[in-house]
Design an enzyme around this catalytic site. Structure first.
Site, PDB file in Angstrom:
ATOM      1  N   GLU A 417      11.734  83.646   4.556  1.00 21.94           N
ATOM      2  CA  GLU A 417      11.355  83.899   3.163  1.00 21.94           C
ATOM      3  C   GLU A 417      11.851  85.240   2.627  1.00 21.94           C
ATOM      4  O   GLU A 417      11.068  86.132   2.321  1.00 21.94           O
ATOM      5  CB  GLU A 417       9.831  83.763   3.020  1.00 21.94           C
ATOM      6  CG  GLU A 417       9.422  82.336   3.292  1.00 21.94           C
ATOM      7  CD  GLU A 417       7.955  82.027   3.075  1.00 21.94           C
ATOM      8  OE1 GLU A 417       7.127  82.881   3.418  1.00 21.94           O
ATOM      9  OE2 GLU A 417       7.655  80.936   2.581  1.00 21.94           O
ATOM     10  N   GLU A 493       8.665  74.593   8.930  1.00 24.25           N
ATOM     11  CA  GLU A 493       7.205  74.653   8.844  1.00 24.25           C
ATOM     12  C   GLU A 493       6.750  73.359   8.192  1.00 24.25           C
ATOM     13  O   GLU A 493       7.352  72.906   7.214  1.00 24.25           O
ATOM     14  CB  GLU A 493       6.731  75.839   7.992  1.00 24.25           C
ATOM     15  CG  GLU A 493       7.033  77.177   8.608  1.00 24.25           C
ATOM     16  CD  GLU A 493       6.592  78.364   7.744  1.00 24.25           C
ATOM     17  OE1 GLU A 493       5.642  78.241   6.950  1.00 24.25           O
ATOM     18  OE2 GLU A 493       7.223  79.424   7.876  1.00 24.25           O
TER      19      GLU A 493
HETATM   20  C1  GAL Z   1       5.042  79.882   4.672  1.00 27.77           C
HETATM   21  C2  GAL Z   1       5.391  81.131   5.433  1.00 27.77           C
HETATM   22  C3  GAL Z   1       4.462  81.399   6.582  1.00 27.77           C
HETATM   23  C4  GAL Z   1       3.040  81.249   6.133  1.00 27.77           C
HETATM   24  C5  GAL Z   1       2.839  79.878   5.586  1.00 27.77           C
HETATM   25  C6  GAL Z   1       1.466  79.660   5.047  1.00 27.77           C
HETATM   26  O1  GAL Z   1       5.536  79.940   3.397  1.00 27.77           O
HETATM   27  O2  GAL Z   1       6.687  81.064   5.919  1.00 27.77           O
HETATM   28  O3  GAL Z   1       4.696  82.676   7.073  1.00 27.77           O
HETATM   29  O4  GAL Z   1       2.763  82.176   5.156  1.00 27.77           O
HETATM   30  O5  GAL Z   1       3.690  79.673   4.503  1.00 27.77           O
HETATM   31  O6  GAL Z   1       0.476  79.863   5.943  1.00 27.77           O
END
Ligand code: GAL
Length: 976
Positions: A417, A493
């Site tokens: 990010e 993720e």
């Molecule tokens: C994503 C980010 C993570 C964490 C997650 C939400 O956008 O990469 O580090 O913040 O969201 O828990």
């Protein structure tokens, strides 16, 4: 304005360049025959409020540190009683004006005096290594300044041989919480300054390597491995098991067993130079993208991954080896095969363990600048600010050089990010040049100029499916689009594991297993980062953002892991294990067979044993081994089950087949269950919902019906036999909203939790419209609705009875234009507190919701009501058991209530507090058992989804408001 000249006047901690004085980065290894001295332990410590608030006299030999305190290194001073931790997700907790930082800059002076061991070699050089210091440090040895550095989760070494003495060496380290580097370290986690990884003095004998690079490829077409070890000093490389003995720089080929995460075959070797002998653990493997697919040793990999932050509730990001190992054992035991080291390189010993125990690793650089996303076009973003480029490239170098000899590391990730910028491209270019043998990953630039993957976070299922089909929405630029379309896809993720959930895992997995382009994903995230706190009366709970006096924080968003902070698996991990199990077992009871499919990427099934159990109504009546061929990866076989045992009886007959480890492995013992499947032979007959043998009669106490007594005015069930109900049976539609119900703030129009609150579902009123006895039934007509709304639910209760059982049919008819689903639909009742022992026949042993029920196994279970609760760090709806045929709540004397499903199985929940109390609680210790056991018997539940960061429940799991009818039977049970 010439910012460069202005920056030139900035102090080192505000200087965006990488620092000064450190040696070039090199490979990390845990042992060699060169001497090393750990400088971990108790250090003298002084905290100042500003960077320059204290003088640097402490670096001198004779400095007076009386009055200083002590901290443990590795550690974070804020977790050792000095200052406080602080949590923000995206926001920088200081004004954004890179590279400047606040004057209020907590600064920890650390001092340690040490002697060299008696046998410390006199000749040669020595280096002082810091494996991790947050966020900037200035270092002195024996009064001489060695240099300064930033890059918190990366190693820095300094040459110190010329300064060392035999006794009384004074090592002084000044650590600043905030630095220019903080702008590059905006990861979603606690801000935890300190020397949080090892400090080591390493002897560097003359003619020992400055660095070495192990290249160990595998050719799957020939079954051979090729080894070459590049080293700046000449030496020999031996691998006795392979009969290899070659010079550094030379290449040798031999037949080998390849390294994969499933088969982590390592060959012990040695790099032998004139000055140092270094043990090697060599894993032969070749990875790369071929024809749009990421492959290892010629085969596509399916990542069953997880994002791992380093976290321990007591020590923050300072992890001991046992904790690292425990993480990996837990991952392996839950079928996880890959880790993304979000969002920084972990302690290097963790990667040693990944090599040894077998996990694919995306090694991610220590980089995130997310807080700039709030400004137009990410204005000021350091990855697009050339002043920061040397620091970015330095970070990439430190990661790659440190970890380049790891077979487990298959992908380098630039960071997380950071939007887009030339600094990222500079990192990627350097990495590709230095190590073309691995792939490069970066998610946050959706043109993907620098990534070998099309990577996303939290993309909904439908979009992932389009990507799987290579039918995603095109990018505006055809060239970029063609490039992106050619890339393999991962979800770096997905499935936000915050609180109860994540839902929808099975559906993602189905997509991953259907489309070759979809190479799996990494659940966010491994562990809740809750920090222990105590109530005034000494009870311990886990705190989160806002509990430490932060003026800006993101609450419990820091608790979104598959493990609770104490590393107890949450139901989400149990679910994930089932969803990603690498063997599929599907029964065809009619044919008397079970189909076994090997879903491993590399391993055959010879490491597993199979066993069957035949159960009637949840009781095992027979069991035995099942012979399954050692299927190759991807292969399936239909295997005959034995003839069903004769003593089947009338009950519900179910086959359960399990795949267990045949032998002990380094990560679990023989017998550990890897996968299982269940199939029902025949369903149990359901009790007829109506048609009672006993008629209601009005008396002085109320309306008697069978063993039930009802209030004549409200129609409420007051008593059943000897049980006096604390609260009558009545319709309940509300649940304490989960984090996923509440959703993330940026999903304003979709979040049901807030809509339920607006609508008033937590304050429904029950109007009695009629209590009538009619033949053999007692009928109670009601309308259930919140104040200020014209929406309502008509709920009619029809009670009938036999001699010893009350039967209830509830008919629900919605009124008005409902535009949002219900949290739940069922009944609630209150029993005396003594009824604390639960047992049931249904799904278990853990909780389940409509889209988190894969791991729920039909069986008979018993546990105290207290054990039914899932202790989410922020309390919320939890603990439902699915597919329940009957449930009992009994007192210690064995007496109690049995509820039996009528037309369909139900969801069963019991707790010692109300949903309102659960909702009001902010921490687990706010929940105090009351005098009532509250029981919910639900006909339906709304799904869970993953909306605390991603998509909500899939449409099939949305509990839309519609007419419904369900029936139940109630019976008093006595001790036996
Ligand atoms: C994503 C980010 C993570 C964490 C997650 C939400 O956008 O990469 O580090 O913040 O969201 O828990």
């Amino acid at each position: 304005m010439d910012t460069r000249s202005e920056d030139a006047r900035l102090p080192y901690y505000e200087d965006p360049s990488p620092g000064s004085g450190a040696l070039p980065a090199r490979a990390w290894y845990s042992a060699s025959d060169a001497a090393r001295l750990s400088l971990n332990g108790a250090w003298a410590f002084r905290l100042s409020g500003t960077a320059e608030g204290a003088d640097t006299g402490f670096t001198a030999d004779d400095a007076d540190t009386a009055g200083w305190q002590e901290v443990t290194v590795p550690g974070h001073w804020v977790l050792q009683g000095h200052g406080a931790p602080a949590y923000t997700n995206v926001n920088y907790p200081f004004p954004v004006d890179p590279p400047r930082v606040p004057t209020e800059n907590p600064t920890g002076d650390h001092r340690r005096v040490f002697d060299l061991p008696a046998d410390w070699p006199a000749a040669g050089e020595c280096v002082l290594r810091f494996d991790g210091v947050e966020s900037a440090a200035r270092v002195w040895l024996n009064g001489q300044e060695l240099g300064t550095f930033q890059g918190s989760r990366l190693p820095h070494e300094f040459a110190v041989g010329h300064l060392l003495r035999e006794r009384g060496n004074v090592l002084a380290v000044r650590v600043h919480q905030w630095s220019a580097g903080s702008y590059l370290e905006d990861q979603d986690m606690w801000w935890l300054p300190g020397i949080f990884r090892d400090v080591t003095l390493l002897h560097r004998p003359e003619h020992s390597p400055a660095d070495f690079f192990v290249h160990a490829g595998y050719d799957h077409t020939t079954g051979t491995g090729t080894l070459r070890v590049d080293c700046d000093v000449p030496g020999r490389v031996t691998v006795p098991e392979l009969g290899l003995d070659l010079a550094t720089g030379e290449e040798a080929t031999a037949p080998v067993e390849p390294w994969t995460a499933e088969t982590p075959r390592l060959y012990d070797g040695e790099l032998d130079t004139e000055g140092e002998r270094i043990p090697l653990r060599i894993g032969f493997r070749t990875v790369g993208v071929e024809d749009g697919v990421f492959k290892a040793n010629g085969r596509p990999i399916l990542f069953r991954g997880v994002n791992r932050h380093e976290f321990h509730p007591e020590t923050g990001r300072a992890l001991d080896l046992d904790t690292m190992r425990e993480d990996i054992l837990l991952m392996k035991r839950h079928n996880i095969n890959a880790v993304r080291t979000s969002h920084y390189p972990p302690h290097p010993a963790f990667l040693d363990l990944c090599d040894e125990l077998g996990l694919w690793v995306i090694d991610e650089c220590d980089l995130e600048t997310h807080g700039f996303c709030f400004f137009e076009d990410w204005r000021g973003n350091p990855v697009a600010d050339e002043r920061f480029t040397p620091a970015l490239v330095d970070r990439a170098q430190r990661m790659v050089e440190r970890d380049k000899n790891r077979p487990s590391v298959v992908i380098w990730s630039l960071g997380n990010e950071c939007g887009a910028g030339a600094g990222l491209s500079a990192m990627a270019a350097w990495i590709r040049d230095r190590d073309p043998s691995r792939a490069v990953h970066y998610e946050n630039d959706y043109d993907y100029p620098d990534s070998d993957f099309y990577s996303r976070m939290y993309a909904p299922h439908a979009e992932v499916e389009l990507i799987g089909r290579r039918e995603e929405e095109p990018l505006a630029d055809p060239e970029l689009d063609a490039h992106r379309r050619s890339l393999p896809f991962i979800l770096c993720e997905y499935a936000h594991a915050m609180g109860n959930g994540p839902g929808g895992l099975s559906e993602y997995q189905r997509l991953f297993e259907t489309y070759e382009r979809l190479q799996g994903g990494f659940v966010w995230e491994w562990i809740d980062h809750g920090l222990p706190r105590r109530t005034p009366d000494g009870r311990v709970y886990f705190g989160y953002g806002g509990d430490f006096g932060e003026e800006l924080h993101d609450g419990n968003f820091v608790c979104d892991g598959l493990l609770f902070p104490d590393r107890t698996p949450s139901p989400g991990l149990i679910e994930y294990k089932k969803v990603i199990e690498p063997v599929r077992i599907t029964g065809d009871p009619a044919a008397g067979t079970v189909t076994i499919t090997n879903g491993h990427d590399f391993a055959d099934l010879s490491h597993l044993a199979f066993e069957w159990v035949h159960e009637i109504d949840g009781e095992a009546v027979a069991s035995g081994p099942l012979t399954v061929p050692a299927l190759a990866p991807g292969a399936s076989a239909e295997v005959k089950l034995p003839a069903p045992p004769a003593a089947g009886g009338e009950g519900e007959a179910v086959w359960t087949v399990r795949a267990v480890l045949a032998h002990d492995t380094p990560w679990a013992a023989a017998g550990h269950v890897v996968a299982w499947g269940q199939s029902a032979v025949k369903a149990a007959p359901r009790p007829a919902p109506a048609g009672g043998a006993v008629a209601p009669s009005r008396g002085a106490d109320g309306i008697a019906l069978g063993r039930g007594l009802f209030d004549p005015a409200s129609g409420a069930l007051v008593r059943l036999g000897g049980i006096t109900l604390d609260e009558p049976v009545r319709l309940d539609v509300w649940r304490a909203p989960t984090d996923n119900d509440m959703g993330a703030a940026w999903q304003a129009d979709l979040r049901y939790g807030p809509r339920w609150a607006e609508l008033g579902l937590h304050r429904m009123r029950h109007r009695i419209d009629g209590v009538a006895t009619d033949g053999d039934a007692l009928t109670v007509r009601t309308r259930v609705a919140p104040a200020a709304s014209n929406l309502g639910l008509r709920a009619d209760y029809r009670w009938t009875a036999s001699e010893d059982e009350l039967r209830l049919t509830v008919t629900v008819t919605p009124e008005g234009e409902w535009s949002c689903p219900l949290p739940r639909l069922g009944i609630r009742l209150g029993l005396p507190a003594a009824f604390g022992q639960a047992s049931w026949y249904g799904g278990g042993p853990g909780e389940a919701y409509p889209d988190t029920r894969a791991a729920s196994r039909l069986g008979r279970y018993a546990m105290p009501v207290d054990a039914l609760q899932t202790p989410y760090v922020r309390p919320q709806e939890n603990g439902a058991r699915s597919d329940v045929r009957w449930a009992e709540l009994r007192a210690d004397d064995g007496g109690g209530l049995r509820v039996t499903a009528g037309s369909a199985p139900f969801w069963f929940t019991a707790r010692r507090w109300t949903s309102a109390e659960l909702d009001a609680a902010e921490h687990t210790t706010d929940l105090v058992p009351g005098d009532t056991v509250w029981v919910n018997i639900d006909h339906a539940q709304h799904g869970i989804g993953s909306q605390s960061c991603g998509p909500g429940p899939l449409p099939q799991y949305v509990l839309n408001v519609a007419a419904a009818e369900f029936s139940l039977a109630f019976r008093e049970v006595t001790g036996s």
